[in-house]
Design an enzyme around this catalytic site. Structure first.
Site, mmCIF file in Angstrom:
data_model
loop_
_atom_site.group_PDB
_atom_site.id
_atom_site.type_symbol
_atom_site.label_atom_id
_atom_site.label_comp_id
_atom_site.label_asym_id
_atom_site.label_seq_id
_atom_site.Cartn_x
_atom_site.Cartn_y
_atom_site.Cartn_z
ATOM 1 N N ASP A 8 0.804 -1.229 0.000
ATOM 2 C CA ASP A 8 0.000 0.000 0.000
ATOM 3 C C ASP A 8 0.840 1.284 0.000
ATOM 4 O O ASP A 8 1.583 1.540 0.951
ATOM 5 C CB ASP A 8 -0.913 0.032 1.232
ATOM 6 C CG ASP A 8 -1.684 -1.265 1.457
ATOM 7 O OD1 ASP A 8 -1.191 -2.342 1.042
ATOM 8 O OD2 ASP A 8 -2.769 -1.207 2.058
ATOM 9 N N GLU A 39 -4.274 1.766 -2.601
ATOM 10 C CA GLU A 39 -5.536 2.159 -1.950
ATOM 11 C C GLU A 39 -5.418 3.349 -1.002
ATOM 12 O O GLU A 39 -6.428 3.943 -0.652
ATOM 13 C CB GLU A 39 -6.146 0.966 -1.191
ATOM 14 C CG GLU A 39 -5.394 0.608 0.071
ATOM 15 C CD GLU A 39 -6.278 0.010 1.156
ATOM 16 O OE1 GLU A 39 -7.458 -0.228 0.906
ATOM 17 O OE2 GLU A 39 -5.766 -0.230 2.254
ATOM 18 N N ASN A 40 -4.190 3.688 -0.568
ATOM 19 C CA ASN A 40 -4.027 4.822 0.353
ATOM 20 C C ASN A 40 -3.190 5.939 -0.261
ATOM 21 O O ASN A 40 -2.633 6.780 0.459
ATOM 22 C CB ASN A 40 -3.344 4.366 1.658
ATOM 23 C CG ASN A 40 -4.031 3.194 2.295
ATOM 24 O OD1 ASN A 40 -3.508 2.071 2.283
ATOM 25 N ND2 ASN A 40 -5.215 3.419 2.839
ATOM 26 N N ASN A 67 -10.156 -2.010 0.892
ATOM 27 C CA ASN A 67 -11.329 -1.401 1.522
ATOM 28 C C ASN A 67 -11.416 0.108 1.298
ATOM 29 O O ASN A 67 -12.479 0.690 1.439
ATOM 30 C CB ASN A 67 -11.337 -1.704 3.027
ATOM 31 C CG ASN A 67 -10.032 -1.329 3.701
ATOM 32 O OD1 ASN A 67 -8.958 -1.750 3.272
ATOM 33 N ND2 ASN A 67 -10.101 -0.541 4.746
ATOM 34 N N HIS A 68 -10.280 0.752 0.926
ATOM 35 C CA HIS A 68 -10.312 2.205 0.694
ATOM 36 C C HIS A 68 -10.586 2.581 -0.759
ATOM 37 O O HIS A 68 -10.450 3.746 -1.131
ATOM 38 C CB HIS A 68 -8.992 2.836 1.146
ATOM 39 C CG HIS A 68 -8.848 2.911 2.634
ATOM 40 N ND1 HIS A 68 -9.610 3.746 3.413
ATOM 41 C CD2 HIS A 68 -8.047 2.223 3.497
ATOM 42 C CE1 HIS A 68 -9.277 3.593 4.689
ATOM 43 N NE2 HIS A 68 -8.335 2.663 4.768
ATOM 44 N N HIS A 153 -6.126 -8.723 0.263
ATOM 45 C CA HIS A 153 -6.212 -7.541 1.113
ATOM 46 C C HIS A 153 -7.005 -7.894 2.366
ATOM 47 O O HIS A 153 -8.239 -7.972 2.315
ATOM 48 C CB HIS A 153 -6.881 -6.411 0.324
ATOM 49 C CG HIS A 153 -6.685 -5.074 0.946
ATOM 50 N ND1 HIS A 153 -5.527 -4.347 0.787
ATOM 51 C CD2 HIS A 153 -7.481 -4.337 1.742
ATOM 52 C CE1 HIS A 153 -5.630 -3.213 1.459
ATOM 53 N NE2 HIS A 153 -6.806 -3.176 2.056
ATOM 54 N N HIS A 178 -2.803 -4.480 3.310
ATOM 55 C CA HIS A 178 -3.757 -3.873 4.252
ATOM 56 C C HIS A 178 -3.196 -3.619 5.648
ATOM 57 O O HIS A 178 -3.559 -2.627 6.269
ATOM 58 C CB HIS A 178 -5.053 -4.684 4.374
ATOM 59 C CG HIS A 178 -6.037 -4.125 5.365
ATOM 60 N ND1 HIS A 178 -6.738 -2.960 5.129
ATOM 61 C CD2 HIS A 178 -6.430 -4.548 6.595
ATOM 62 C CE1 HIS A 178 -7.533 -2.709 6.182
ATOM 63 N NE2 HIS A 178 -7.356 -3.646 7.073
ATOM 64 N N HIS A 180 -0.125 -2.887 6.461
ATOM 65 C CA HIS A 180 0.890 -1.840 6.346
ATOM 66 C C HIS A 180 2.185 -2.162 7.090
ATOM 67 O O HIS A 180 2.988 -1.266 7.340
ATOM 68 C CB HIS A 180 0.351 -0.484 6.825
ATOM 69 C CG HIS A 180 -0.694 0.100 5.922
ATOM 70 N ND1 HIS A 180 -1.056 1.429 5.944
ATOM 71 C CD2 HIS A 180 -1.456 -0.462 4.958
ATOM 72 C CE1 HIS A 180 -1.992 1.652 5.047
ATOM 73 N NE2 HIS A 180 -2.267 0.518 4.437
HETATM 74 FE FE LIG Z 1 -3.910 0.117 3.108
HETATM 75 FE FE LIG Z 2 -6.857 -1.635 3.489
#
Ligand SMILES: [Fe+2]
Ligand SMILES: [Fe+2]
Length: 273
Positions: A8, A39-40, A67-68, A153, A178, A180
């Protein structure tokens, strides 16, 4: 074939470090295919079309999410015209975008990439195991495609390990995202699938999961939010996992973590260079 997966990208620190590092990593090590979880990448929340373009221009063949994925509202619209952006495959039928696709690598090989999200300690989606099974049914490894990469994820290492064993011998790599934080369990499973529970983020590790540490610490102490989460802006560590596959079978022959820059101990895969 030489594959690289980066975890990520968190905020400007993470995405700038990855964008800066990728062209050199690809060129110097003759990488054939690169996947990045983005995603981030937009201030910690989602990914804009411009950032997606910048990451692809830097050399990412595919950008996965989690999820983001919908944190930037524009993603619901542009994802349908951006085949290099994947969202989790186990969203309900009719969700915009796609969770699996087949791409041409730099060496001409065909690579399938699947983005899937776990359900343990997360907002539950459809069964990730059945969804991946369906996603790879039409592209058997070593026959229709030369490599298959799964971005799992998920929060729970148990669910990630279960996915690794479920797919062992049928895909080239199952890598978690996910959490991190990079894990030290990279290995080739008995059936020949490379596995790592989490690739770790590309971001500033003087932080809480890539975010400025003050607010997350305060929330644990006082249980009341006092400000927004903002990405930490110190020097990022680019974190990921490298895999070398057998060109005939598509299974892994070597797997190793990659860590470049920032605060974590640097590691370059031993089978590069
Ligand atoms: Fe993430
Ligand atoms: Fe995530």
């Amino acid at each position: 074939m030489k594959l690289l997966f980066l975890g990520d990208l968190v905020g400007r620190a993470g995405r700038s470090a990855a964008i800066e590092a990728l062209p050199g990593l690809i060129e110097e090590n003759g990488l054939d295919f690169v996947v990045v979880n983005g995603e981030n990448s937009a201030s910690g929340f989602g990914i804009t079309e411009q950032i997606l373009q910048d990451v692809v221009d830097a050399g990412a063949d595919v950008v996965t999410t989690g999820n983001h994925v919908w944190d930037q509202r524009e993603t619901l619209v542009y994802i349908d015209r951006q085949p290099r952006l994947l969202r989790p495959v186990n969203f309900p039928a009719g969700t915009p975008g796609r969770g699996v696709n087949i791409y041409s690598a730099r060496n001409g090989a065909q690579v399938a990439v699947v983005n899937v999200m776990g359900r343990v300690y997360m907002d539950p989606l459809d069964d990730p195991f059945a969804a991946v099974e369906r996603a790879i049914a039409d592209c058997p490894l070593g026959h229709v495609v030369d490599a298959i990469i799964i971005d799992m994820h998920a929060e729970a290492t148990s669910e990630k390990q279960a996915m690794g064993h479920f797919l062992d011998g049928r895909v080239s790599l199952v890598v978690g995202t996910h959490t991190h934080v990079p894990t030290a369990d990279h290995q080739i499973l008995p059936g020949g699938t490379a596995y790592m529970s989490d690739a770790g983020m590309c971001g500033d590790y003087d932080s809480v999961l890539g975010m400025e540490k003050e607010e997350p610490v305060q929330r644990f102490l006082r249980k009341v939010p006092s400000s927004r989460f903002t990405p930490a802006l110190g020097e990022a560590t680019v974190c990921g996992v490298a895999v070398e596959t057998d060109d005939r079978t598509g299974l892994a022959v070597a797997v190793a973590p990659l860590r470049v820059g920032g605060r974590l101990e640097p590691v370059i895969p031993h089978f590069w260079r």
